[in-house]
Design an enzyme around this catalytic site. Structure first.
Site, PDB file in Angstrom:
ATOM      1  N   ARG A   1      -9.812  -1.264  24.442  1.00 30.98           N
ATOM      2  CA  ARG A   1      -9.432  -2.490  23.722  1.00 30.98           C
ATOM      3  C   ARG A   1      -8.223  -3.103  24.414  1.00 30.98           C
ATOM      4  NH1 ARG A   1      -5.978  -3.779  19.175  1.00 30.98           N
ATOM      5  NH2 ARG A   1      -6.935  -5.300  17.757  1.00 30.98           N
TER       6      ARG A   1
ATOM      7  N   SER B   1     -16.511  -4.735  12.695  1.00 31.85           N
ATOM      8  CA  SER B   1     -15.421  -4.533  11.738  1.00 31.85           C
ATOM      9  C   SER B   1     -15.794  -5.160  10.414  1.00 31.85           C
ATOM     10  CB  SER B   1     -14.148  -5.216  12.244  1.00 31.85           C
ATOM     11  OG  SER B   1     -13.865  -4.806  13.543  1.00 31.85           O
TER      12      SER B   1
ATOM     13  N   LYS C   1      -2.321  -4.548  15.194  1.00 31.03           N
ATOM     14  CA  LYS C   1      -3.200  -5.693  14.985  1.00 31.03           C
ATOM     15  C   LYS C   1      -2.417  -6.695  14.131  1.00 31.03           C
ATOM     16  CE  LYS C   1      -7.771  -6.788  13.062  1.00 31.03           C
ATOM     17  NZ  LYS C   1      -8.352  -7.679  14.053  1.00 31.03           N
TER      18      LYS C   1
HETATM   19  N1  TZP Z   1      -8.554  -3.109  13.061  1.00 31.16           N
HETATM   20  C1  TZP Z   1      -8.174  -2.933  11.806  1.00 31.16           C
HETATM   21  S1  TZP Z   1      -6.692  -2.147  11.711  1.00 31.16           S
HETATM   22  C2  TZP Z   1      -6.577  -2.023  13.384  1.00 31.16           C
HETATM   23  C3  TZP Z   1      -7.691  -2.599  13.974  1.00 31.16           C
HETATM   24  C4  TZP Z   1      -7.962  -2.695  15.408  1.00 31.16           C
HETATM   25  C5  TZP Z   1      -5.436  -1.389  14.082  1.00 31.16           C
HETATM   26  C6  TZP Z   1      -5.373   0.090  13.873  1.00 31.16           C
HETATM   27  O1  TZP Z   1      -4.282   0.648  14.582  1.00 31.16           O
HETATM   28  P1  TZP Z   1      -3.480   1.924  14.084  1.00 31.16           P
HETATM   29  O2  TZP Z   1      -2.315   1.992  15.018  1.00 31.16           O
HETATM   30  O3  TZP Z   1      -4.374   3.133  14.231  1.00 31.16           O
HETATM   31  O4  TZP Z   1      -3.061   1.673  12.668  1.00 31.16           O
END
Ligand code: TZP
Ligand code: MG
Length: 275
Positions: free
Chosen positions: A93, A162, A192
């Site tokens: 990503r 998602s 995010k």
């Molecule tokens: N989609 C929803 S939350 C997120 C994504 C890509 C980020 C998750 O990152 P982390 O650091 O594991 O909380």
């Protein structure tokens, strides 16, 4: 992950013979080990193989790479360390890399994941996923519609999406998604920016009740909360910061794997307890 994401009866026979092959492979490595001087590499191979064989029993650990918070480590480095720690799936990503940069990282991780028999998913970019023959692509609600992607990719490509609501989850399943990334379950704004408010475990449970495809919980997941997440009905967890920002990615991944196995057996016991 393929165990949970692509799980149907027709695959069962294939999986059994694949499992036998893997066990034979393990024995062969063991025999080689007894005749080898440099045992470290072989021991590591045994460990990876053994972890792989136990994969179906615990929740999936789906690692998402992110160079922005990786303390200078590359996507490839993260993927490699996480695989050695037992990650079941790798997603590449990167929202800011050029197409060429992303393609080059993807080529490297494709080679690595193929060598270790780990599913490789690319976030957002169907073109790059096809170019490097990844196993799948992960598309969000703002990306190419799933039905369009499915037409381009064919039925064997893993198509993940998602979902941040029950409605999105039901629609995604109807549109042909192979798995759902559901979240943010907990706070996740560090990785995010537009992640929104935490949605909590109740969304996981509701989606579990209405959808058949695997649910991968995402957002603020750590080894302490995986048990609750699995108990709510998730098939696995997707993790960014708790692994890629850790001082030792391999160790952090192992901690997650341990937590997942413990949670799976604990939940299993609780289930028996209730019968
Ligand atoms: N989609 C929803 S939350 C997120 C994504 C890509 C980020 C998750 O990152 P982390 O650091 O594991 O909380
Ligand atoms: Mg996206």
């Amino acid at each position: 992950m393929t165990d949970s994401i692509h799980n149907n009866d027709a695959n069962l026979e294939n999986e059994n013979s694949h499992l036998l092959e893997r066990i034979e492979n393990l024995i062969k490595i063991g025999i080689a080990l007894s005749a080898e001087k440099n045992t470290d590499r072989l021991l590591e191979k045994i460990l990876i193989e053994a972890m792989d064989l136990t994969r179906a029993d615990a929740g999936t650990l789906y690692l998402i790479t992110d160079e922005k918070i990786g303390k200078g480590r590359s996507h490839l480095h993260m993927a490699e360390a996480a695989i050695h720690g037992g990650a079941d799936v790798i997603q590449l990503r990167d929202k800011t890399a050029s197409s060429r940069e992303l393609y080059l990282s993807a080529c490297q991780i494709r080679e690595l994941t193929r060598e270790h028999n780990i599913p490789f998913i690319i976030n957002d970019r169907l073109d790059i996923a096809l170019a490097v023959q990844a196993d799948g692509v992960h598309l969000g609600q703002e990306d190419l519609p799933l039905r369009v992607a499915r037409k381009i990719l064919g039925k064997d490509f893993i198509l993940g999406t998602s979902a941040a609501s029950l409605q999105e989850a039901i629609q995604a399943e109807a549109d042909g998604a192979d798995y759902l990334g559901v979240g943010p379950v907990y706070e996740a704004r560090g990785t995010k920016a537009d992640a929104g408010e935490p949605l909590g475990l109740s969304l996981i449970s509701r989606i579990r009740q209405h959808c058949r495809i695997p649910v991968i919980a995402i957002g603020g997941i750590n080894p302490e909360n995986v048990s609750d997440v699995l108990k709510a009905g998730a098939n696995g967890v997707a993790v960014i910061s708790a692994i890629v920002s850790a001082p030792d990615i391999r160790e952090a991944t192992r901690n997650f794997k341990r937590a997942l196995s413990t949670a799976a057996s604990k939940n299993e016991n609780e289930r028996y307890h209730h019968i």
